[in-house]
Design a protein around this motif. Sequence first.
Motif, PDB file in Angstrom:
ATOM      1  N   MET A  11     -67.067   7.283  38.418  1.00 26.20           N
ATOM      2  CA  MET A  11     -67.743   6.462  37.415  1.00 26.20           C
ATOM      3  C   MET A  11     -68.579   7.328  36.478  1.00 26.20           C
ATOM      4  O   MET A  11     -68.649   7.070  35.269  1.00 26.20           O
ATOM      5  N   GLY A  12     -69.205   8.388  37.025  1.00 28.47           N
ATOM      6  CA  GLY A  12     -69.956   9.309  36.180  1.00 28.47           C
ATOM      7  C   GLY A  12     -69.064  10.041  35.195  1.00 28.47           C
ATOM      8  O   GLY A  12     -69.404  10.183  34.010  1.00 28.47           O
ATOM      9  N   LEU A  15     -68.080   7.734  32.317  1.00 25.66           N
ATOM     10  CA  LEU A  15     -69.118   7.607  31.295  1.00 25.66           C
ATOM     11  C   LEU A  15     -69.148   8.835  30.385  1.00 25.66           C
ATOM     12  O   LEU A  15     -69.337   8.715  29.167  1.00 25.66           O
ATOM     13  N   PHE A  18     -66.438   8.555  27.925  1.00 25.70           N
ATOM     14  CA  PHE A  18     -66.800   7.589  26.879  1.00 25.70           C
ATOM     15  C   PHE A  18     -67.688   8.242  25.825  1.00 25.70           C
ATOM     16  O   PHE A  18     -67.493   8.054  24.621  1.00 25.70           O
ATOM     17  N   PHE A  19     -68.681   9.007  26.275  1.00 25.14           N
ATOM     18  CA  PHE A  19     -69.586   9.675  25.343  1.00 25.14           C
ATOM     19  C   PHE A  19     -68.853  10.721  24.507  1.00 25.14           C
ATOM     20  O   PHE A  19     -69.259  11.025  23.381  1.00 25.14           O
ATOM     21  N   SER A  27     -59.344   6.962  29.156  1.00 19.68           N
ATOM     22  CA  SER A  27     -60.426   7.377  30.047  1.00 19.68           C
ATOM     23  C   SER A  27     -60.281   6.732  31.419  1.00 19.68           C
ATOM     24  O   SER A  27     -60.368   7.398  32.462  1.00 19.68           O
ATOM     25  N   GLY A 333     -75.089  -2.986  27.877  1.00 21.54           N
ATOM     26  CA  GLY A 333     -73.790  -2.349  27.672  1.00 21.54           C
ATOM     27  C   GLY A 333     -73.142  -2.764  26.376  1.00 21.54           C
ATOM     28  O   GLY A 333     -72.479  -1.956  25.708  1.00 21.54           O
ATOM     29  N   LEU A 345     -64.013  -2.364  31.611  1.00 17.55           N
ATOM     30  CA  LEU A 345     -64.681  -1.356  32.436  1.00 17.55           C
ATOM     31  C   LEU A 345     -65.436  -1.983  33.603  1.00 17.55           C
ATOM     32  O   LEU A 345     -65.362  -1.496  34.734  1.00 17.55           O
ATOM     33  N   THR A 346     -66.147  -3.067  33.338  1.00 13.53           N
ATOM     34  CA  THR A 346     -67.093  -3.573  34.332  1.00 13.53           C
ATOM     35  C   THR A 346     -66.552  -4.667  35.245  1.00 13.53           C
ATOM     36  O   THR A 346     -67.052  -4.834  36.362  1.00 13.53           O
TER      37      THR A 346
END
Length: 434
Positions: A11-12, A15, A18-19, A27, A333, A345-346
Amino acid sequence: MSDITVGVIGMGVLLILFFLRVPVAFSMAIVGFTGFAYLSGPEAGLSILARDIFEQFSSYSLSCIPMFILMGCFAFQTGISKRLYDTTYAWVGHVRGGLIMATVMACAGFGAICGSSAATAATMGKIAIPEMKRYHYDDTLATGSVASAGTLGVMIPPSTVFLIYGILTEQSIGKLFIAGVLPGILLALLMMITVAILCWRNPAIAPAGTRTPWKGRLRSLTGIIETLILFLLVIGGLFLGWFSPTQAGAIGSGGVLLIGLARRQISRRGFFEALKDALQTSCMVVFCITGATVFGHFMAVSRITFDLADWVAALPFSPTTIMVVIIFFYFLGGTFMDSMGLIVLTIPIFFPVVMRLNFDPIWFGVMVVLIAEMGVISPPEGVNVFVIKSIAPEVPLQSIFMGVLPFLAAMIVCAVIIMIFPIIATLLPSYITY
């Protein structure tokens, strides 16, 4: 390294991607495949990747997505939006803030055949903002209201975001569409009440327009007949079980095309432009769902979602308190991601938690869509705000963001009301038995 630790690291990494502006679909697929292969072996990872790609791209249930997207693209190219606006203006344009109220009502009507907040804001913005300038409306209020009213394009069915939520959670598309009707109407009413309050406090910001005679008002209703018939046919057919979601989308897109051809308001260029836009958007959505499926299998094999659900259920807080925290997370979010990316994603992470807390999945879908749509008018992303900025480049960006604040408050009030009275979202779906 434990399976849960691998899941957290995954999950890290997601992210970080995404950035780095790596597309959401790729991704999620990269992290999902890599994590699954690490935990289950390379051969299993390749197998699950190939199977998920094949199953999603050959899935009949996903065929409803291009149909409803095509329906919205055809609606964007025809003159339906102008007729909707003219009709609503004839009825409320003579009161203070009437042009904004007409825009809100027209956005709700256009949302019934579009399903995209950005497309609704863009279409209505091109029509309404010049009219508001002509009547000397305050620029901040005018642009902010159109950006905010565009969110009705997703709340009022058919909605692409509801489609994605339904596919990811295996919920009835028909029930989700019907569930959005009453909350969408409630949100439109709250936005109109917001306009009325603002004009009561400062009448100069939105002067009254020209009064339309009763004969003209009644004649204007002919401008919404085809839209009303099409909406009742598509959503009513789903409600009564006459059509599958794919069939309803096909009937809707065909109906919008026939309306455009009959009125000679869709050109050959517009027709092919609609096909191209629908193809691009459909591919993007299916890729996102495929990536979310791969990522969901990684989350399942790492057991992070199940352990998270058990941990949350054991917390010394009420389910309502936990739900408020989840909804606040979606609001935060939504300010950084578009609603579709946020949901794909969530949902694999939070949906098991919601089920463990015994919340209604249809109600949760309505809440997620409503909260995620707040993000399209909130800084720093604010997709609808940038859409309106492109239509009214002379209005400073910060002014548009200031203009959406009263309507953002109306959306928050709407969310609170639906939380307190969930029957608003669950009443109509309860009558669907299939």
